[in-house]
Scaffold this active site. Structure first.
Site, mmCIF file in Angstrom:
data_model
loop_
_atom_site.group_PDB
_atom_site.id
_atom_site.type_symbol
_atom_site.label_atom_id
_atom_site.label_comp_id
_atom_site.label_asym_id
_atom_site.label_seq_id
_atom_site.Cartn_x
_atom_site.Cartn_y
_atom_site.Cartn_z
ATOM 1 N N GLU A 198 9.012 72.121 -56.831
ATOM 2 C CA GLU A 198 8.505 73.092 -56.077
ATOM 3 C C GLU A 198 7.887 72.472 -54.574
ATOM 4 O O GLU A 198 7.588 71.359 -54.903
ATOM 5 C CB GLU A 198 7.548 73.941 -56.554
ATOM 6 C CG GLU A 198 7.946 74.794 -57.767
ATOM 7 C CD GLU A 198 9.072 75.722 -57.269
ATOM 8 O OE1 GLU A 198 9.316 76.490 -56.155
ATOM 9 O OE2 GLU A 198 9.916 75.892 -58.159
ATOM 10 N N CYS B 291 15.637 59.595 -40.945
ATOM 11 C CA CYS B 291 16.034 59.214 -39.657
ATOM 12 C C CYS B 291 15.093 59.265 -38.650
ATOM 13 O O CYS B 291 14.446 57.963 -38.567
ATOM 14 C CB CYS B 291 17.084 60.476 -39.390
ATOM 15 S SG CYS B 291 18.255 60.341 -37.975
#
Length: 287
Positions: A93, A188
């Site tokens: 979760e 990134c």
């Protein structure tokens, strides 16, 4: 000159608030309507409730470039969505936070509109993105030995360079995660946020190797109108100055794991990065 840039479709597109999104050419070259998400099938997904992943997102949208123009950014939907799909498919979760609990900002112009998996994720978590938790509140009241987090994820998008690299609460979170051997995941431009871990002592990631979006590519993208000007600063330069080594030179699918830090180079790395991260979390639970 602006006439020819428009003719060649390399002029950034203005937004209603006075910022700019990428040019039509840049969107064609750098975005896609689908992703390479592979379904995130795991033979033995986690089935407990003890371990969760905390996702730290940006709440800021406009980056002021070196020339004063504003670039409309945020978290890249592929870099947020695809790894999140892997984490969920692996059985974990997630909890989503921004620095103050303001809504998560998404680069809507990069949304893969024909990707059913990513579209479904953003529908399912629309309320969580609109009403995230507060990182400040988490650090003040929930960051303790009983906190159920096995991983901290910082997704990319140029927005991760806004309000995160100098956020004192994020610095506390990263140092806490590092001290307790919690996995830290960044994709990134997400590794820019690792700069928040600077303090008067040694930088906790000095000597680490990472994959991240290359400064050299950021310096080139204004030529095709991806951004309306050059970057105000380069996060790779700052990380290298603190003793971090970048392993990739291209904005490609490179991923790298160094101890409990897992990183990836670009949107192209979102799927392998997500699988690498989810597998590492599952292995950590088993061990």
């Amino acid at each position: 000159m602006s006439f020819f840039r428009k003719l060649l479709k390399i002029a950034p597109m203005p937004t209603a608030d006075g910022a700019f999104t990428p040019s039509p050419l840049a969107l064609k070259l750098a975005t896609s309507k689908t992703t390479d998400y592979d379904g995130g099938v795991y033979e033995a997904p986690y089935t407990g409730t003890q371990h969760r992943v905390l996702i730290v997102c940006t709440q800021e949208q406009n980056m002021v470039m070196a020339n004063g123009k504003k670039f409309s950014t945020g978290n890249h939907p592929v870099e947020l969505g695809v790894p999140m799909l892997h984490i969920l498919q692996a059985g974990f979760e997630v909890d989503i936070v921004t620095p103050t609990g303001a809504p998560v900002v998404i680069e809507q112009w990069a949304m893969p509109e024909a990707d059913e998996n990513v579209q479904g994720l953003f529908r399912d978590y629309a309320d969580a993105f609109a009403n995230p938790g507060s990182l400040a509140d988490f650090v003040a009241h929930k960051m303790n030995d009983d906190a159920p987090y096995i991983g901290v994820y910082i997704p990319g998008g140029h927005g991760s360079m806004l309000g995160l690299p100098d956020n004192a609460d994020l610095g506390k979170l990263l140092r806490w995660a590092h001290q307790r051997d919690t996995y830290t995941l960044a994709l990134c431009h997400g590794p820019a946020a690792l700069l928040a871990a600077q303090d008067d002592a040694d930088f906790i990631y000095a000597g680490y190797k990472i994959a991240a979006f290359p400064d050299a590519v950021d310096k080139q993208t204004p030529s095709i109108g991806y951004m309306p000007g050059h970057m105000p600063w380069m996060f790779g330069e700052k990380l290298r100055a603190l003793g971090v080594t970048l392993v990739n030179k291209k904005a490609d699918a490179s991923c790298h794991a160094d101890r409990r830090l897992i990183t990836g180079a670009s949107p192209q790395a979102a799927n392998p990065f997500g699988r690498l991260a989810a597998t590492a979390l599952l292995n950590a639970v088993k061990s």
